[in-house]
Design an enzyme around this catalytic site. Sequence first.
Site, PDB file in Angstrom:
ATOM      1  CE  LYS A   1       5.368 105.321  60.948  1.00  0.00           C
ATOM      2  NZ  LYS A   1       6.235 104.220  61.725  1.00  0.00           N
TER       3      LYS A   1
ATOM      4  CD  GLN B   1       6.442 100.556  62.429  1.00  0.00           C
ATOM      5  OE1 GLN B   1       6.320 101.589  61.575  1.00  0.00           O
ATOM      6  NE2 GLN B   1       6.318 100.999  63.926  1.00  0.00           N
TER       7      GLN B   1
ATOM      8  CG  ASP C   1      12.102 105.445  61.193  1.00  0.00           C
ATOM      9  OD1 ASP C   1      11.370 106.475  61.422  1.00  0.00           O
ATOM     10  OD2 ASP C   1      11.934 104.475  61.491  1.00  0.00           O
TER      11      ASP C   1
END
Length: 291
Positions: free
Chosen positions: A54, A98, A121
């Site tokens: 990322k 994460q 997200d």
Amino acid sequence: MSAKIIDGKEISAKVRGEVKEAVAEMKAKHGYTPGLATVLVGDNTASATYVRAKHKACEEVGVRSIGRVLGEDISQEELQQVVQELNDDPEVDGILVQLPLPKHIDEEAILGTIDLGKDVDGFHPLNIGRLSMKGRKPLFIPCTPYGCMRLLDEAGVDLNGAEAVVVGRSNIVGLPMAFLLNNANATVTIVHSRTKDMDAHLKRADVIIAAVGISEMIKGNQIKPGAVIIDVGINRKDDETRKRGYRLVGDVDYDDCLPVAGAITPVPGGVGPMTIAMLMKNTLHAAERKF
Ligand code: NDP
């Protein structure tokens, strides 16, 4: 007949190119660079690899990345405090925690702490709620389903009135995918581990999204000729010819479905690269709201 291959590598590069251009324009026009903060807890190797990828994508498109790496034994309160600090930081446009988090952490509470406007997200319950409601728009679409929709769009698939079957109903893929297809006017069926006759549903599907986590589960004789198949699955399959002893396969038996399907995504090189590309897009969207 062989299916058209939907090339996720090529399409994700196109998406990253669009983001790069828009970021450069934002810098030139407003003197502002979008920022993405990642939060990595513990030393899960796979999670660390995803976070590195990322950051690499951020670098490629010109997004600033901020990495917070925290110990496995961090408390709920301390982690919540880190998220709160990032919420309050005006230079952070997107926050990505994460997953998975260590077992002692209440994941839902952490995701719920993320500022709705920075939830790149798209996992905040309010974002998912809006996605599921008619006429409401979420601030962010979860990256993997968002990527699947872009693949369908790039492949020229007409979803209007199409029979779409989503295999799997997870919060991060299956469920939001079904909402997106419904919003695009497909007739959507979700099948899962308790479905009695999965074959009957698969056989009439014009579009199949497979997000199960079982290697090569869907075979050519289970699908309708000409069906469009988006394979989200990423599974390891033993392969002694490879140095690492395995290779990656999807939830769909690619070689078996190739002669039957109308279009299909490969694994790797299908949905996988789209997820990070759409994360970049969501980070850009977050920054765009500032202006
Ligand atoms: P989950 O394990 O959270 O969900 C799997 C789903 O599959 C569940 O809804 C489950 O049903 C259903 N399922 C399990 N067995 C069967 C079966 N025999 N028949 C029908 N349905 C079944 O997985 P995720 O959604 O997180 O991930 C799915 C796959 O996608 C994995 O391979 C993962 O690695 C991959 N993935 C890829 C991403 C990418 O960027 N390309 C991103 C995220 C995931 P039930 O609800 O009844 O248990």
